[in-house]
Each structure stands twice: as C-alpha cells, then as structure tokens.
Design an enzyme around this catalytic site. Structure first.
Site, PDB file in Angstrom:
ATOM      1  N   CYS A 172      20.103   1.205 -34.642  1.00  0.00           N
ATOM      2  CA  CYS A 172      18.677   1.747 -34.230  1.00  0.00           C
ATOM      3  C   CYS A 172      17.737   0.779 -33.661  1.00  0.00           C
ATOM      4  O   CYS A 172      17.654   0.474 -32.748  1.00  0.00           O
ATOM      5  CB  CYS A 172      18.005   3.004 -35.105  1.00  0.00           C
ATOM      6  SG  CYS A 172      16.528   3.706 -34.135  1.00  0.00           S
ATOM      7  N   ARG A 213      23.848  16.763 -27.613  1.00  0.00           N
ATOM      8  CA  ARG A 213      22.447  16.716 -27.959  1.00  0.00           C
ATOM      9  C   ARG A 213      22.012  17.889 -28.432  1.00  0.00           C
ATOM     10  O   ARG A 213      21.073  18.085 -29.264  1.00  0.00           O
ATOM     11  CB  ARG A 213      21.740  16.207 -26.804  1.00  0.00           C
ATOM     12  CG  ARG A 213      20.475  16.028 -26.910  1.00  0.00           C
ATOM     13  CD  ARG A 213      19.999  14.615 -27.970  1.00  0.00           C
ATOM     14  NE  ARG A 213      18.587  14.739 -28.241  1.00  0.00           N
ATOM     15  CZ  ARG A 213      18.064  15.513 -29.245  1.00  0.00           C
ATOM     16  NH1 ARG A 213      18.477  16.492 -29.842  1.00  0.00           N
ATOM     17  NH2 ARG A 213      16.699  15.220 -29.177  1.00  0.00           N
ATOM     18  N   ARG A 231      12.776  -4.032 -42.620  1.00  0.00           N
ATOM     19  CA  ARG A 231      13.806  -2.826 -42.824  1.00  0.00           C
ATOM     20  C   ARG A 231      14.322  -2.951 -44.350  1.00  0.00           C
ATOM     21  O   ARG A 231      14.352  -4.327 -44.734  1.00  0.00           O
ATOM     22  CB  ARG A 231      15.133  -3.206 -41.715  1.00  0.00           C
ATOM     23  CG  ARG A 231      15.010  -2.621 -40.637  1.00  0.00           C
ATOM     24  CD  ARG A 231      14.788  -0.992 -40.646  1.00  0.00           C
ATOM     25  NE  ARG A 231      14.933  -0.303 -39.412  1.00  0.00           N
ATOM     26  CZ  ARG A 231      13.910   0.296 -38.791  1.00  0.00           C
ATOM     27  NH1 ARG A 231      12.615  -0.140 -38.965  1.00  0.00           N
ATOM     28  NH2 ARG A 231      14.028   0.646 -37.481  1.00  0.00           N
ATOM     29  N   CYS A 286      29.759  13.335 -19.137  1.00  0.00           N
ATOM     30  CA  CYS A 286      28.993  14.420 -18.809  1.00  0.00           C
ATOM     31  C   CYS A 286      28.117  14.172 -17.574  1.00  0.00           C
ATOM     32  O   CYS A 286      28.236  12.820 -16.988  1.00  0.00           O
ATOM     33  CB  CYS A 286      27.886  14.823 -19.676  1.00  0.00           C
ATOM     34  SG  CYS A 286      26.740  13.259 -20.181  1.00  0.00           S
ATOM     35  N   CYS A 301      23.020  11.276 -23.324  1.00  0.00           N
ATOM     36  CA  CYS A 301      24.250  12.007 -23.273  1.00  0.00           C
ATOM     37  C   CYS A 301      24.140  13.537 -23.579  1.00  0.00           C
ATOM     38  O   CYS A 301      23.586  13.667 -24.721  1.00  0.00           O
ATOM     39  CB  CYS A 301      25.422  11.416 -23.832  1.00  0.00           C
ATOM     40  SG  CYS A 301      27.143  12.387 -23.982  1.00  0.00           S
ATOM     41  N   HIS A 325      11.695   4.127 -39.441  1.00  0.00           N
ATOM     42  CA  HIS A 325      10.293   4.704 -39.140  1.00  0.00           C
ATOM     43  C   HIS A 325      10.510   6.316 -38.797  1.00  0.00           C
ATOM     44  O   HIS A 325       9.681   7.210 -39.225  1.00  0.00           O
ATOM     45  CB  HIS A 325       9.415   4.242 -38.394  1.00  0.00           C
ATOM     46  CG  HIS A 325       7.931   4.819 -38.409  1.00  0.00           C
ATOM     47  ND1 HIS A 325       7.081   4.168 -38.894  1.00  0.00           N
ATOM     48  CD2 HIS A 325       7.488   5.710 -37.664  1.00  0.00           C
ATOM     49  CE1 HIS A 325       5.665   4.809 -38.916  1.00  0.00           C
ATOM     50  NE2 HIS A 325       6.243   5.861 -38.058  1.00  0.00           N
ATOM     51  N   GLU A 328      20.660   4.847 -39.142  1.00  0.00           N
ATOM     52  CA  GLU A 328      20.811   3.423 -38.928  1.00  0.00           C
ATOM     53  C   GLU A 328      21.834   3.052 -40.024  1.00  0.00           C
ATOM     54  O   GLU A 328      21.689   2.337 -41.006  1.00  0.00           O
ATOM     55  CB  GLU A 328      19.595   2.696 -39.196  1.00  0.00           C
ATOM     56  CG  GLU A 328      19.503   1.264 -38.291  1.00  0.00           C
ATOM     57  CD  GLU A 328      18.010   0.953 -38.553  1.00  0.00           C
ATOM     58  OE1 GLU A 328      17.101   1.060 -37.392  1.00  0.00           O
ATOM     59  OE2 GLU A 328      17.672   0.191 -39.369  1.00  0.00           O
ATOM     60  N   CYS A 385      29.781  10.528 -24.214  1.00  0.00           N
ATOM     61  CA  CYS A 385      30.961  10.844 -24.070  1.00  0.00           C
ATOM     62  C   CYS A 385      31.803  10.491 -22.956  1.00  0.00           C
ATOM     63  O   CYS A 385      33.101  10.637 -22.593  1.00  0.00           O
ATOM     64  CB  CYS A 385      30.863  12.584 -23.861  1.00  0.00           C
ATOM     65  SG  CYS A 385      30.104  12.952 -22.270  1.00  0.00           S
TER      66      CYS A 385
END
Ligand code: NAD
Ligand code: AHE
Ligand code: ZN
Length: 381
Positions: free
Chosen positions: A176, A116, A374, A101, A112, A47, A69, A98
């Site tokens: 996902c 990003r 899906r 971080c 993370c 979605h 996905e 990672c």
C-alpha cells in the site's frame, strides 16, 4: 498437509468500530475456485485500517479482519488458479488486476472491476466469507486482503507472486503506502524534471510522493505538515522545503498565499496525503493557473465533500485522484521490487517500528505518534 482443509490460526478481529481488535483463534476455510490461501508472514498497519476501524468508512462493516499491507507465502490454491502456486512469495493487492475487465483492458486506469463489488461488502466473489470465529460466526473480509490473520484467502486476481529474494518483512510495505505515494508521483501525475511539487502530509504516502518527485528530478519539493517531527524525514526523502502551516506563516497569511508566493504563481503539482478536505482545497488552490494539477490520495470520512470556486478549474487547475498510485499490481509490482533491489526505491526507511502480532493494538497507537511512519507486525513467530 493443510490443503483442502480448514486451518485454525491467530487473527485480530475488529468486532466493533472504535474498539480495540481482539486477538483470537479463528478458522480459515480452504480456497474455492479462483481463490488463494496465503500464510501471512508480515503486515504493516496503514492509516486506512485505522480510518475504517474508527467507524467513518462508508464501506466499513463488522466483525471483520482488517489489514491490507501484507506479504506471505501461498499455502494452497483453489481450482483454476494459474497465476500463483503453493510456495510462491506474494504481496496482497487491494486493487485487483484481472487483465480482462473493461477497466483492465482500457489502458486508462489501474482500477479493476472484477472483484470490487464483493470486496466492498467484505465477502469473497461468491458472496461468502472464509473466516469464522470460535462461536462459528462468519467474519468479514476487508479490502480483499485481510492481512491481520496468519492465514487469509484472497481472489487470485488479488495476489502477485514476487521475487522470492525480496525480504517479506520489508516489501510488505509495497502492498500500500510506498506504492501509493510513489505511483501517484511517477504514474498518476507523471511529474517531470524541473517540475515544482508540494506534498501535504508527510506520512508514508506523502514521503513516497516525495521520493517519486526526487527520482524524477523535480526542482522544488515542498512538504507541508502540521507536525514538525516530519521535517527531518521530509529532507531525508528528498524535500527541498518544509512548511508547518501552524507555525511558519505570517499573521493573516494562508498556506496558499505562502506557496503561491515562493513558487512564482503556484505549483505544477500538489498532492493531498492527509485525507482532510480543507487541505485538499488548499492543495488545489496552490496550483499554478493554467496548468497546475492537484492529486487527491488521502481518504476522507463518510459525509465529507470537497469544494472550491469553479473559477479555480475554469482557469486551468486540474483536480485528480489516485488509488494505489495508479499501479497495476500484477503487471507492475516486480518492477518496483527491482527498483527496490537497485536502490532506486526506498522501502526499509519507512519501517520505524516492529512488533509481534499480538501487539497489534499498540501498532494502531503508534500511528498517532510523530515518530512513526510504519509499524511492521511479525506473524511468523
Ligand atoms: P499518516 O497518518 O502516516 O500521515 C498523514 C500525515 O498528514 C501526518 O504526518 C500528519 O501530521 C499530516 N497531517 C494531518 N493533518 C494535516 C494538515 N491539516 N495539514 C498538513 N499535514 C497534515 O498517513 P498515511 O498512511 O501516509 O496515509 C495518508 C492518507 O492517504 C490517509 O488518508 C490514508 O487513508 C490515505 N491512503 C490512500 C491511498 C490511496 O490509494 N488513495 C492509499 C494509502 C493511504
Ligand atoms: N471505503 C472508502 C474509500 C476508501 C478508499 O478510497 N480506498 C483507497 C485505498 S486506501 C488504501 O490505504 C482506494 O484505493 N480506493 C479505490 C477503491 O476502489 O476502493 C469509501 O469512501 O467508501
Ligand atoms: Zn493503505
């Protein structure tokens, strides 16, 4: 031997918000240091892909290659990549890990920070794109994944190698929807035996919350959806009750009234899996005074805000959010794959439609129909 060279392949390009994707040949550059080029075999449409394509995602930028996905096989790796190698079967991770971080080492979150910021701008960590169209124009990446392309390039922290026995045409869903809902129940909320739960929205995400609640032995699992077609699925995934607020309420009764009444004061946990901010408010206010927690999973359009009377929180209800179900993709994905092999985690059951990759625009249409959880697109042929 394709390593080190650009690859020409088919991809679906989102040139403009609100317009169909264009299936065309693009060029995919080789991976740079700490990058991985993956041959995507299967991708589903979530979605959120439709949300971004519609133009309401504040981070949505075009032209881009959407999709997050997906699963495939590593074709080549850039310098200094140690976590995967060519031939590995992998799932793309829009929530990177990672393991270094502040976020990854906090033991408090799966968010993370390593990639990003650039991910949100649609570029690789060095600020550039690996995708180009036939005119030589750069195409943006999406959610660090861009699985709507036969080949894609991801940061090494955004891929996890999985057991090669896992069928990619199914476990792509762990990239996902299934992981998000299941994780939101068993990790973010950490629901327990006997808890009462209400799930608003019975798509793949909501039904995966339901299966998490069922695994944990929750005593009441109430699904709320405006589409009656979801009733049978809700029950198959473990719901004990189904309410359609458009049909099942008495005159003057609200969904909050109804839920509070049938649960002796409200739910222990509620989940928004719709992305509708009014539903988010109902979900919070249907929680039990003193301890009820409401988890927001749905993604809302730019400019939308949530609201409630502060008294709702003063009197002990808790509002939380969950991204990718709180799951750390590289550390925890193979645990989910094991649960899938052991029959503890349903995945296949969410695949209602299969299509060839060139039918991708039809797959976006499928999303709007009550009979679709899906659609999995096959890029391998
Ligand atoms: P979906 O479209 O398949 O399912 C949504 C369901 O909500 C549908 O069954 C629909 O009938 C129902 N619904 C719509 N409006 C409703 C209302 N007012 N009351 C009750 N039910 C209503 O979507 P999905 O793929 O399951 O995703 C659900 C949401 O979660 C989306 O907003 C998606 O963007 C978001 N999402 C978030 C994350 C995350 O990490 N936070 C991950 C995946 C998806
Ligand atoms: N880009 C949007 C936010 C989108 C969003 O919240 N994405 C979810 C995943 S949806 C997957 O289908 C998420 O994980 N968010 C955490 C993150 O770091 O993106 C916006 O509003 O800007
Ligand atoms: Zn998604």
């Amino acid at each position: 031997m394709t390593a080190g060279k650009p690859i020409k392949c088919i991809a679906a390009v989102a040139y403009e918000a609100g317009k169909p994707l264009t299936v065309e040949e693009i060029t995919v550059d080789p991976p740079k240091a700490h990058e991985v080029r993956v041959k995507i075999d299967y991708t589903a449409v979530c979605h959120t892909d439709a949300y971004t394509l519609s133009g309401v995602d504040p981070e949505g930028a075009f032209p881009a290659i959407l999709g997050h996905e997906g699963a495939g096989i590593v074709e080549s790796v850039g310098e200094s990549v140690t976590n995967v190698k060519p031939g590995d079967h992998v799932i793309a991770l829009y929530t990177a890990e990672c393991q270094k971080c502040k976020f990854c080492t906090s033991n408090k979150t799966n968010l993370c920070s390593s990639v990003r910021a650039t991910q949100g701008k649609g570029v690789m960590p060095d600020g550039t794109s690996r995708f180009h169209n036939a005119k030589g124009e750069d195409l943006l990446h999406f959610m660090g994944c861009s699985t709507f392309s036969r080949y894609t390039v991801l940061a090494d922290v955004s891929v996890v190698a999985i057991d090669p026995k896992a069928p990619l045409e199914k476990v792509c869903l762990l990239g996902c929807g299934v992981t998000t809902g299941y994780g939101a129940a068993v990790k973010t909320a950490n629901v327990q035996k006997g808890d009462t739960v209400a799930v608003f929205g019975a798509g793949t995400v909501g039904l995966s919350v339901v299966q998490g609640a069922k695994v944990r032995g929750c005593s009441k699992i109430i699904v709320v959806d405006i589409n009656d077609d979801k009733k049978t699925w809700a029950s198959e995934f473990g719901a004990t009750d189904f309410i359609n607020p458009m049909k099942d309420l008495k005159k003057g009764e609200t969904i909050v009234d109804k839920l509070v009444e049938i649960t002796d004061g409200g739910l222990d946990f509620t989940f928004d899996c719709t992305g509708n901010v009014n539903v988010m408010r109902d979900a919070l206010e249907a929680c039990h005074k003193g301890w009820g927690q409401s988890i927001i999973i749905g993604v809302a359009a730019a400019g939308k805000e949530i609201s409630t009377r502060p008294f709702q929180l003063v009197t002990g209800r808790v509002w939380k959010g969950s991204a990718f179900g709180g799951i750390k993709g590289r550390s925890e994905m193979n645990g989910l794959i094991s649960d899938y092999f052991d029959g503890k985690l349903k995945v296949d059951e969410f695949i209602t439609h299969r299509r060839g990759f060139t039918e991708i625009n039809d797959a976006f249409e499928d999303l709007h129909h009550g009979d679709c959880l899906r659609t999995v697109l096959d890029l391998s042929k």
